[in-house]
Motif scaffolding. Sequence first.
Motif, PDB file in Angstrom:
ATOM      1  N   ARG A  98       0.835  -1.212   0.000  1.00  0.00           N
ATOM      2  CA  ARG A  98       0.000   0.000   0.000  1.00  0.00           C
ATOM      3  C   ARG A  98       0.865   1.256   0.000  1.00  0.00           C
ATOM      4  O   ARG A  98       0.610   2.208   0.725  1.00  0.00           O
ATOM      5  N   ARG A  99       1.868   1.282  -0.840  1.00  0.00           N
ATOM      6  CA  ARG A  99       2.809   2.417  -0.883  1.00  0.00           C
ATOM      7  C   ARG A  99       2.123   3.734  -1.202  1.00  0.00           C
ATOM      8  O   ARG A  99       2.616   4.792  -0.829  1.00  0.00           O
ATOM      9  N   GLU A 100       0.989   3.695  -1.887  1.00  0.00           N
ATOM     10  CA  GLU A 100       0.278   4.934  -2.218  1.00  0.00           C
ATOM     11  C   GLU A 100      -0.231   5.651  -0.972  1.00  0.00           C
ATOM     12  O   GLU A 100      -0.579   6.829  -1.021  1.00  0.00           O
ATOM     13  N   LEU A 101      -0.248   4.958   0.167  1.00  0.00           N
ATOM     14  CA  LEU A 101      -0.695   5.573   1.424  1.00  0.00           C
ATOM     15  C   LEU A 101       0.464   6.140   2.246  1.00  0.00           C
ATOM     16  O   LEU A 101       0.238   6.694   3.323  1.00  0.00           O
ATOM     17  N   THR A 102       1.676   6.031   1.731  1.00  0.00           N
ATOM     18  CA  THR A 102       2.840   6.530   2.476  1.00  0.00           C
ATOM     19  C   THR A 102       2.786   8.045   2.663  1.00  0.00           C
ATOM     20  O   THR A 102       3.043   8.540   3.769  1.00  0.00           O
ATOM     21  N   VAL A 106       2.880   9.858   6.288  1.00  0.00           N
ATOM     22  CA  VAL A 106       3.965  10.758   6.705  1.00  0.00           C
ATOM     23  C   VAL A 106       3.398  12.131   7.068  1.00  0.00           C
ATOM     24  O   VAL A 106       3.791  12.735   8.071  1.00  0.00           O
ATOM     25  N   ALA A 107       2.449  12.632   6.270  1.00  0.00           N
ATOM     26  CA  ALA A 107       1.837  13.933   6.587  1.00  0.00           C
ATOM     27  C   ALA A 107       1.114  13.887   7.931  1.00  0.00           C
ATOM     28  O   ALA A 107       1.180  14.846   8.707  1.00  0.00           O
ATOM     29  N   LEU A 108       0.434  12.786   8.210  1.00  0.00           N
ATOM     30  CA  LEU A 108      -0.247  12.653   9.498  1.00  0.00           C
ATOM     31  C   LEU A 108       0.754  12.701  10.650  1.00  0.00           C
ATOM     32  O   LEU A 108       0.555  13.424  11.638  1.00  0.00           O
ATOM     33  N   ILE A 141      -7.034  10.982   1.150  1.00  0.00           N
ATOM     34  CA  ILE A 141      -7.441   9.728   0.491  1.00  0.00           C
ATOM     35  C   ILE A 141      -8.836   9.849  -0.112  1.00  0.00           C
ATOM     36  O   ILE A 141      -9.007   9.586  -1.304  1.00  0.00           O
ATOM     37  N   PRO A 142      -9.842  10.285   0.655  1.00  0.00           N
ATOM     38  CA  PRO A 142     -11.158  10.419   0.013  1.00  0.00           C
ATOM     39  C   PRO A 142     -11.193  11.480  -1.087  1.00  0.00           C
ATOM     40  O   PRO A 142     -11.862  11.296  -2.104  1.00  0.00           O
ATOM     41  N   VAL A 149      -7.272  11.295  -8.611  1.00  0.00           N
ATOM     42  CA  VAL A 149      -5.945  11.901  -8.603  1.00  0.00           C
ATOM     43  C   VAL A 149      -5.078  11.085  -7.644  1.00  0.00           C
ATOM     44  O   VAL A 149      -5.582  10.524  -6.671  1.00  0.00           O
ATOM     45  N   ALA A 150      -3.795  11.038  -7.904  1.00  0.00           N
ATOM     46  CA  ALA A 150      -2.879  10.328  -7.006  1.00  0.00           C
ATOM     47  C   ALA A 150      -2.932  10.948  -5.606  1.00  0.00           C
ATOM     48  O   ALA A 150      -2.956  12.180  -5.464  1.00  0.00           O
ATOM     49  N   VAL A 151      -2.945  10.094  -4.607  1.00  0.00           N
ATOM     50  CA  VAL A 151      -2.995  10.568  -3.219  1.00  0.00           C
ATOM     51  C   VAL A 151      -1.778  11.443  -2.920  1.00  0.00           C
ATOM     52  O   VAL A 151      -1.888  12.472  -2.246  1.00  0.00           O
ATOM     53  N   SER A 152      -0.616  11.063  -3.432  1.00  0.00           N
ATOM     54  CA  SER A 152       0.602  11.848  -3.173  1.00  0.00           C
ATOM     55  C   SER A 152       0.480  13.259  -3.738  1.00  0.00           C
ATOM     56  O   SER A 152       1.018  14.214  -3.158  1.00  0.00           O
TER      57      SER A 152
END
Length: 178
Positions: A98-102, A106-108, A141-142, A149-152
């Motif tokens: 789930r690298r797209e959630l990195t 990190v921001a959190l 994410i939502p 769009v990409a989460v990053s």
Amino acid sequence: MITEHVRDAAATAFVFGFFASSWFGWAQEAPPKPWRPVLIAGSVLSLLTAAAGGLLAWSHWSDGTAFDADTSRTFGIVVGIEFGAAAVGAGLLALLGRRELTAPWVALVVGVHLFPVAVLMDYPLIHVVAALVTLIAVAAIPVARARAVAVSAVVGLGTGIVLLVAAVSSLLIALVAY
């Protein structure tokens, strides 16, 4: 919204400017094409702000600061926990595929770690930054899914803007107090 020490405001402009550039850079991983000029401009403005903040902090290095032996030690512990939590979370996300959630993770971590930093520095502006970065991390994410769009890109643009505005604000605070 201001801090007592010119050096601390200038150093905050440096740190937030540097990291704003990093977040604008992370957003360039897979942004919509129309975002690229905004992200590049954000990176450049962030680095210019960081440079100005760094020079001003350097010129006031022997002035007062919120950091003493105890505050510096506590700050180091807070930052160490931040880096550890970010790294462990990123590693787990990678293991889970789930690298797209990195980026939102990190921001959190960054947003949450800024709350005690704001208290240590007695700099209310940092509380606002902490709240906004935390909110961006949670909403990214939502928002990204709803807009395809990409989460990053969402996290990087939002966090970059917040940090750039805070960096410019800190620089102006330092210049006015100078």
